[in-house]
Design an enzyme around this catalytic site. Structure first.
Site, PDB file in Angstrom:
ATOM      1  CE  LYS A 238      -5.394  50.291 -16.178  1.00 17.90           C
ATOM      2  NZ  LYS A 238      -5.058  50.697 -17.547  1.00 17.90           N
TER       3      LYS A 238
ATOM      4  N   GLY B  52      12.710  46.843 -24.814  1.00 14.79           N
ATOM      5  CA  GLY B  52      11.516  46.012 -24.777  1.00 14.79           C
ATOM      6  C   GLY B  52      10.959  45.824 -26.171  1.00 14.79           C
ATOM      7  CB  VAL B  53      11.737  43.987 -29.023  1.00 13.58           C
ATOM      8  CG1 VAL B  53      12.576  45.200 -29.329  1.00 13.58           C
ATOM      9  CG2 VAL B  53      12.616  42.874 -28.444  1.00 13.58           C
ATOM     10  N   GLY B  54       8.569  43.457 -27.118  1.00 16.34           N
ATOM     11  CA  GLY B  54       7.418  42.566 -27.021  1.00 16.34           C
ATOM     12  C   GLY B  54       6.324  42.975 -27.982  1.00 16.34           C
ATOM     13  CE  LYS B  55       0.535  42.442 -25.467  1.00 15.89           C
ATOM     14  NZ  LYS B  55      -0.864  42.258 -24.986  1.00 15.89           N
ATOM     15  CB  VAL B  56       4.010  47.978 -28.009  1.00 12.52           C
ATOM     16  CG1 VAL B  56       4.196  49.365 -28.605  1.00 12.52           C
ATOM     17  CG2 VAL B  56       2.564  47.797 -27.558  1.00 12.52           C
ATOM     18  N   GLY B  57       6.814  46.840 -28.829  1.00 14.89           N
ATOM     19  CA  GLY B  57       8.174  47.199 -29.221  1.00 14.89           C
ATOM     20  C   GLY B  57       8.597  46.624 -30.558  1.00 14.89           C
ATOM     21  CG  HIS B  58       7.231  42.746 -32.576  1.00 15.00           C
ATOM     22  ND1 HIS B  58       6.135  42.593 -31.752  1.00 15.00           N
ATOM     23  CD2 HIS B  58       6.817  42.337 -33.807  1.00 15.00           C
ATOM     24  CE1 HIS B  58       5.119  42.102 -32.436  1.00 15.00           C
ATOM     25  NE2 HIS B  58       5.499  41.949 -33.684  1.00 15.00           N
TER      26      HIS B  58
END
Length: 379
Positions: free
Chosen positions: A102, A202-208
């Site tokens: 990382k 959380g319905v952002g990039k992955v959640g939605h």
């Protein structure tokens, strides 16, 4: 000229604590830690290589200022160490020929991110000769990786126009859904999600994207997000979805079967675990367990926890495929194995009498131990 040098100890307590972690604690064991500096561009970065036992270390680049820390450099170093170790376990359980690494670029990306800084950072990564392969993380995006790739061949997460896979959210969400099917099968004897109530935090990039798949599968979906626009977008696409006002209301919903954290880490803690009504936790967020012992608290309450670094590994599977000339179908087939891996973890947990998080670590450590001593050239 970019300065690349090994990390050294300072006299202050924070640096001493980080070095104690690096050399003495169970959370350490890193092969290499590099500090990078390029004063003309303002670049200050940490690259942590935890393990190359399975192959070149693969992990994203975080761009963050650590504004709440009195010593941002020490906070960045500690973060890089923790995240790199996590990537070793994630990549091992994803079946990738990659170890864990990382990087952290220190600073506010809204203020200091420039093309020249990213090019300088690319030179830092390139100087490691392939021991570390970078990608996107918090504060960095596909367009940033396109710039980094101009000075570093060991760059993934690029745009399709530049030979990359683009946004990795698609396969991340797909992998979460596969893990959820395995979780449902283990808990209720069938992978069928029709009629199950799933709470997505959380319905952002992955959640939605996960919500799309859940609705298609016939699940009843509850959502919560602090971003009102993200909520409106999901409700417009899926009128059957129900939004709740608070995170506590979502996690404590009496009818909840599955809780899917897909936003911030640390959401499973001493406050939220007693509120939890779901029988299964399976979501995309990183570092969901706030502290050691939460996995046991969940198990004691009869909650089946699908380890987050297994569940959300579809993204790293996608970017790893770029190194072979990206093929979406091939990467999706690999991501489908998350379902099998999740099932194996649950079976191992039952056999060993331990929580799934412990079983996942044991499987990863076994694979890493078996790989040690195998010659794996980086270039």
């Amino acid at each position: 000229m970019t300065d690349v040098r090994p990390a050294v100890a300072g006299d202050s307590a924070p640096e001493a604590e980080v070095l104690d972690t690096l050399f003495h604690s169970d959370q350490g064991g890193h092969e290499q830690v590099v500090l990078c500096q390029d004063r003309p561009t303002g670049l200050r970065a940490v690259i942590a290589v935890h393990s190359t036992a399975l192959g070149p270390a693969l992990g994203g680049t975080r761009f963050h200022a650590y504004p709440d820390s009195p010593r941002p450099e020490s906070a960045a170093l500690a973060d890089a160490l923790r995240l790199a170790r996590g990537m070793t376990y994630k990549n091992a359980l994803a079946g990738l020929e990659h170890g864990g690494g990382k990087a952290v670029i220190i600073g506010d990306p809204e203020k200091i991110k420039t093309e020249e800084l990213l090019l300088a950072y690319g030179r830092c990564v390139d100087a490691l000769g392939g021991r570390y392969v970078t990608a996107c993380d918090v504060g960095t995006y596909v367009q940033d990786m396109d710039v980094v790739a101009r000075t570093c061949r060991w760059t993934t997460g690029r745009s399709p126009e530049n030979g990359g896979a683009g946004d990795s959210s698609v396969l991340t969400a797909y992998g979460v859904f596969q893990a959820m099917l395995a979780s449902a099968e283990h808990r209720w004897g069938s992978p069928e999600l029709t009629g199950r109530t799933v709470g997505v935090a959380g319905v952002g990039k992955v959640g939605h994207l996960l919500v799309d798949q859940l609705v298609e599968a016939g699940a009843r979906v509850l959502i919560h997000d602090v971003n009102a626009e993200a909520v409106r977008r999901v409700l417009a696409a899926h009128p059957s979805v129900v939004a709740v006002d608070t995170a506590d209301e979502l996690i404590g919903a009496q009818e909840l079967d599955i809780y899917a954290p897909c936003a911030l880490g640390g959401v499973l803690n001493d406050h939220t675990v007693p509120l939890l009504r779901a029988a299964v936790v399976c979501g995309a967020a990183n570092n969901q367990l706030d502290h050691p012992g939460v996995e046991k608290d969940l198990a004691d309450r009869g909650v089946l926890y699908a380890p987050d670094y297994v569940v959300n590994s579809g993204g790293v599977i996608q970017v790893a495929d770029e190194l072979h000339g990206f093929d979406f179908a091939r990467a999706k087939t690999k991501a489908a194995d998350i379902r099998l891996t999740t099932r194996e973890i649950f079976q191992r947990a039952e056999a060993d009498g331990v929580p799934p998080a412990v079983a996942a670590d044991r499987i990863a450590e076994q694979r890493i131990a078996q790989a040690r001593g195998v010659d794996r050239p980086f270039a």
